[in-house]
Design a protein around this motif. Sequence first.
Motif, mmCIF file in Angstrom:
data_model
loop_
_atom_site.group_PDB
_atom_site.id
_atom_site.type_symbol
_atom_site.label_atom_id
_atom_site.label_comp_id
_atom_site.label_asym_id
_atom_site.label_seq_id
_atom_site.Cartn_x
_atom_site.Cartn_y
_atom_site.Cartn_z
ATOM 1 N N ILE A 1 0.845 -1.194 0.000
ATOM 2 C CA ILE A 1 0.000 0.000 0.000
ATOM 3 C C ILE A 1 0.881 1.244 0.000
ATOM 4 N N GLY A 2 1.917 1.227 0.838
ATOM 5 C CA GLY A 2 2.818 2.367 0.911
ATOM 6 C C GLY A 2 3.544 2.626 -0.394
ATOM 7 N N SER A 3 3.966 1.577 -1.079
ATOM 8 C CA SER A 3 4.667 1.778 -2.354
ATOM 9 C C SER A 3 3.727 2.371 -3.405
ATOM 10 N N ALA A 4 2.433 1.983 -3.332
ATOM 11 C CA ALA A 4 1.451 2.590 -4.243
ATOM 12 C C ALA A 4 1.260 4.064 -3.907
ATOM 13 N N ILE A 5 1.246 4.382 -2.605
ATOM 14 C CA ILE A 5 1.178 5.786 -2.191
ATOM 15 C C ILE A 5 2.425 6.523 -2.685
ATOM 16 N N ALA B 1 13.918 7.609 -22.929
ATOM 17 C CA ALA B 1 14.699 8.581 -22.154
ATOM 18 C C ALA B 1 14.863 8.039 -20.727
ATOM 19 N N PRO B 2 15.992 8.304 -20.110
ATOM 20 C CA PRO B 2 16.188 7.817 -18.741
ATOM 21 C C PRO B 2 15.225 8.482 -17.763
ATOM 22 N N ILE B 3 14.732 7.698 -16.832
ATOM 23 C CA ILE B 3 13.860 8.187 -15.760
ATOM 24 C C ILE B 3 14.653 8.122 -14.464
ATOM 25 N N ALA B 4 14.666 9.193 -13.716
ATOM 26 C CA ALA B 4 15.494 9.300 -12.512
ATOM 27 C C ALA B 4 15.202 8.167 -11.530
ATOM 28 N N PRO B 5 16.240 7.628 -10.888
ATOM 29 C CA PRO B 5 16.041 6.581 -9.862
ATOM 30 C C PRO B 5 15.162 7.047 -8.718
ATOM 31 N N ARG B 6 15.020 8.371 -8.583
ATOM 32 C CA ARG B 6 14.191 8.903 -7.506
ATOM 33 C C ARG B 6 12.789 8.296 -7.496
ATOM 34 N N TYR B 7 12.254 7.978 -8.673
ATOM 35 C CA TYR B 7 10.899 7.444 -8.739
ATOM 36 C C TYR B 7 10.795 6.115 -7.988
ATOM 37 N N MET B 8 11.758 5.249 -8.178
ATOM 38 C CA MET B 8 11.735 3.965 -7.464
ATOM 39 C C MET B 8 12.107 4.151 -5.995
ATOM 40 N N VAL B 9 13.052 5.059 -5.712
ATOM 41 C CA VAL B 9 13.488 5.282 -4.333
ATOM 42 C C VAL B 9 12.328 5.788 -3.485
ATOM 43 N N VAL B 10 11.545 6.708 -4.018
ATOM 44 C CA VAL B 10 10.389 7.233 -3.280
ATOM 45 C C VAL B 10 9.408 6.110 -2.963
ATOM 46 N N GLU B 11 9.163 5.240 -3.933
ATOM 47 C CA GLU B 11 8.234 4.127 -3.701
ATOM 48 C C GLU B 11 8.780 3.151 -2.665
ATOM 49 N N LEU B 12 10.076 2.874 -2.708
ATOM 50 C CA LEU B 12 10.688 1.981 -1.719
ATOM 51 C C LEU B 12 10.635 2.575 -0.314
ATOM 52 N N ILE B 13 11.013 3.830 -0.190
ATOM 53 C CA ILE B 13 11.032 4.473 1.122
ATOM 54 C C ILE B 13 9.620 4.548 1.708
ATOM 55 N N THR B 14 8.666 4.972 0.884
ATOM 56 C CA THR B 14 7.302 5.085 1.383
ATOM 57 C C THR B 14 6.740 3.717 1.766
ATOM 58 N N GLY B 15 7.030 2.708 0.961
ATOM 59 C CA GLY B 15 6.587 1.359 1.302
ATOM 60 C C GLY B 15 7.185 0.880 2.605
ATOM 61 N N ALA B 16 8.478 1.126 2.803
ATOM 62 C CA ALA B 16 9.143 0.709 4.035
ATOM 63 C C ALA B 16 8.562 1.429 5.244
ATOM 64 N N LEU B 17 8.282 2.723 5.111
ATOM 65 C CA LEU B 17 7.706 3.470 6.223
ATOM 66 C C LEU B 17 6.310 2.970 6.572
ATOM 67 N N TRP B 18 5.499 2.722 5.572
ATOM 68 C CA TRP B 18 4.159 2.195 5.833
ATOM 69 C C TRP B 18 4.225 0.813 6.477
#
Length: 348
Positions: free
Chosen positions: A17-21, A76-93
């Motif tokens: 759920i957090g990673s979706a958020i 075009a390259p997409i910044a790693p930030r997109y995956m990092v945000v999903e990982l961090i938010t998922g871990a926090l949730w």
Amino acid sequence: MDVGLFPAWTAVVGFFIGSAIGSFLNVVIYRLPRCMSIAQPTYSFCPRCKHRLGPPDLIPIFSWALQGGKCRYCRAPIAPRYMVVELITGALWAALWYQQLVVLADPATFIAYALFASALVAAIFTDLAHYIIPDEINAAMFVVGMGYTGALIAMGRPEGWVWGLPSGVAGALVGIGVLWGIAFLGRILFGKDAMGHGDIKMARGIGAVLFPTLSLISFGLAVVSGAVIGILVVVLRGVLAKKATPDEPEAEEEEEYVPESLGSLIKSLFGYLLLMDIVGLFIHPVYRWWFGEDPFTDEAISDDEPEVELTMIPFGPHLAVGALAAMLFGGPLQQVVDAYWRHAFGAP
């Protein structure tokens, strides 16, 4: 033995759920600094080619990894930030799910803390990239805090009140007082702007959710984090300076620095106490009338504007890290603080 609402393994549900958020937070992080609507367009798109993204592109974490960090349409390259945000938010949730639903059986605190943590993640990444904490994010923190306080009072829980005030109100006042006080003293003693206004509004939201004691602990942790990271940045800049070639072009001359006036600083204080910045999000002339600026146009960035180089970390991410630490480890941190004060004042 687990005595909470769910078994421990369900923390995995919290992670997904957090990673979706987190996927939604990426929309927030991209659009708000550009003064774009979160609701329009209703679909996600590639920041480079603007192509509408389909379901295969929107699977949290996996889409970025499986596509090699590139857009499926323009490559075009997409910044790693997109995956990092999903990982961090998922871990926090997941952590908050386990703490509040598995161990403590406290759904009200889980909802408030999970939403708050999500807002903190958005604040971290917008501030790191652009030195901006959008007012919408700070307002969301405050609203979550007031809702959380109202829920605690409605349930008759004693932690809903402190000092004869609703806990969220008391915490918000502490947050404004501490950060605005630093800004005021810095202006008086050193003639410089010691704190950004986004940080002051963020501290108000932190206090509204964490209440006075934990918010003060979080501010202390933010100072420690700022000192440690600041030293590392100074060392890194020294190393990079030694490696610079002697024929590098000199930096352009900076504009003359003019600190904020005391009158403006004091007027802003009352604006934050009266929530004029939050009201101004819905009634734009109110914001312009009180603060003399329009954040919906004056602070907007463009796609052509490069992200800020991390030669200096803004204070907002340190505030967020302190708040996350206080939220996740509030009990042990409170015990450490209590033990310190007992020792300092000779109490048994």
